[in-house]
Enzyme design. Sequence first.
Site, PDB file in Angstrom:
ATOM      1  N   ILE A 140      31.265 -54.830  40.486  1.00  0.00           N
ATOM      2  CA  ILE A 140      30.163 -54.528  39.586  1.00  0.00           C
ATOM      3  C   ILE A 140      29.719 -53.108  39.889  1.00  0.00           C
ATOM      4  O   ILE A 140      29.929 -52.597  40.982  1.00  0.00           O
ATOM      5  CB  ILE A 140      28.987 -55.528  39.711  1.00  0.00           C
ATOM      6  CG1 ILE A 140      28.493 -55.655  41.151  1.00  0.00           C
ATOM      7  CG2 ILE A 140      29.380 -56.883  39.176  1.00  0.00           C
ATOM      8  CD1 ILE A 140      27.335 -56.627  41.298  1.00  0.00           C
ATOM      9  N   ASP A 141      29.139 -52.456  38.896  1.00  0.00           N
ATOM     10  CA  ASP A 141      28.797 -51.044  39.024  1.00  0.00           C
ATOM     11  C   ASP A 141      27.860 -50.781  40.194  1.00  0.00           C
ATOM     12  O   ASP A 141      27.076 -51.645  40.593  1.00  0.00           O
ATOM     13  CB  ASP A 141      28.129 -50.544  37.743  1.00  0.00           C
ATOM     14  CG  ASP A 141      29.044 -50.569  36.540  1.00  0.00           C
ATOM     15  OD1 ASP A 141      30.266 -50.527  36.736  1.00  0.00           O
ATOM     16  OD2 ASP A 141      28.519 -50.628  35.408  1.00  0.00           O
ATOM     17  N   LYS A 142      27.920 -49.569  40.695  1.00  0.00           N
ATOM     18  CA  LYS A 142      27.077 -49.138  41.818  1.00  0.00           C
ATOM     19  C   LYS A 142      25.603 -49.450  41.575  1.00  0.00           C
ATOM     20  O   LYS A 142      24.910 -49.942  42.464  1.00  0.00           O
ATOM     21  CB  LYS A 142      27.279 -47.634  42.044  1.00  0.00           C
ATOM     22  CG  LYS A 142      26.309 -46.965  43.010  1.00  0.00           C
ATOM     23  CD  LYS A 142      26.683 -45.504  43.180  1.00  0.00           C
ATOM     24  CE  LYS A 142      25.621 -44.722  43.955  1.00  0.00           C
ATOM     25  NZ  LYS A 142      24.424 -44.459  43.108  1.00  0.00           N
ATOM     26  N   THR A 144      24.333 -51.603  39.403  1.00  0.00           N
ATOM     27  CA  THR A 144      24.087 -52.960  38.920  1.00  0.00           C
ATOM     28  C   THR A 144      23.970 -53.862  40.139  1.00  0.00           C
ATOM     29  O   THR A 144      24.741 -53.740  41.087  1.00  0.00           O
ATOM     30  CB  THR A 144      25.233 -53.446  38.012  1.00  0.00           C
ATOM     31  OG1 THR A 144      25.306 -52.600  36.855  1.00  0.00           O
ATOM     32  CG2 THR A 144      25.026 -54.881  37.569  1.00  0.00           C
ATOM     33  N   ARG A 242      27.080 -52.874  28.948  1.00  0.00           N
ATOM     34  CA  ARG A 242      26.437 -51.602  28.623  1.00  0.00           C
ATOM     35  C   ARG A 242      27.042 -51.019  27.351  1.00  0.00           C
ATOM     36  O   ARG A 242      26.320 -50.512  26.479  1.00  0.00           O
ATOM     37  CB  ARG A 242      26.588 -50.631  29.794  1.00  0.00           C
ATOM     38  CG  ARG A 242      25.939 -51.140  31.075  1.00  0.00           C
ATOM     39  CD  ARG A 242      26.411 -50.380  32.296  1.00  0.00           C
ATOM     40  NE  ARG A 242      25.966 -48.993  32.290  1.00  0.00           N
ATOM     41  CZ  ARG A 242      26.380 -48.072  33.156  1.00  0.00           C
ATOM     42  NH1 ARG A 242      27.269 -48.396  34.091  1.00  0.00           N
ATOM     43  NH2 ARG A 242      25.923 -46.845  33.080  1.00  0.00           N
TER      44      ARG A 242
END
Length: 313
Positions: A140-142, A144, A242
Amino acid sequence: MSTTEFSFQVEPEDAGQRLDVYLAEQDDPPLTRSQVRKFLDRGEVTVNGARVKAGYTLREDDRIHWSHVSPTEPSIQAQAIALNLLYEDDEVAVVDKPVGMVVHPSIGHPDGTLVNALMHHFDELPTIGGELRPGIVHRIDKDTSGALAVTKTDRAHHHLSEQFRDHSIDRVYHAIVFGPGLADEGTFETLHGRDPNHRMRFTGRVTKGRHAITHFRVMERYDSGAVLVECRLETGRTHQIRMHFADADSPLLGDTLYGGRRTSQCSLIGRQALHARTLGFEHPDGQRVHCVAEYPEDFARALEALRAGRDWR
């Protein structure tokens, strides 16, 4: 020097595509076609164990392997970084990843990552995913937060990887978007590819790409036009939620990459308002694992402010 390995299995929707185009469209690592050709020329990329040219036409179930020798030296040394474990046994664990933590070492993030923390907390991790990604089956994104699965054995790594490939993992995210005109529920079903006008972004408005499906349901609406939505992923492409809400003109609050002038600046939260709320999967032993990650402090505060009638701008 260090070696990073990437492996891909060609899905039916990608059959017939050129190898260099396919690799350039992958979410990780982000590469241009010229970079891909350079790695092909060096012999770093194989298909089904054989060296091929950039124009090779992919077939369903082709196995692509890239072994890249990097001149940089990201660290996979154990680091005593605190972790919040939602579940753990001898084979798998589920981590509540905090905001700001990168999942694995990479250029620009040589240490201080989740992998460095895992090396400290666990005695052994599988290295099937590559030297710098032990135990990692998804990301998962940094910026998030939320639930992320980690494997501790080769058996578990294979078992969970298959479920991610089959899209049978139960993944639910909560997001705060600017969506006064957003329907109460619906499904985004689009293609997924790099935005031709912005290399770091993805868009569903492409003529070729992988399928991306997000089901959503509005949970709360606020006077400011902000909306709390539950998002259930059927596929898990990079930036999928997103991308889908930005393409639908309902970008996430605080999203500097996709929010543009509308929502990138948010007074209530300093990052994209996205949280991996629940994660469910089948354990290698057959039982079902289901974990819920509570809202982090910044996300919870933003919701409290919106419920109290504050504007997010």
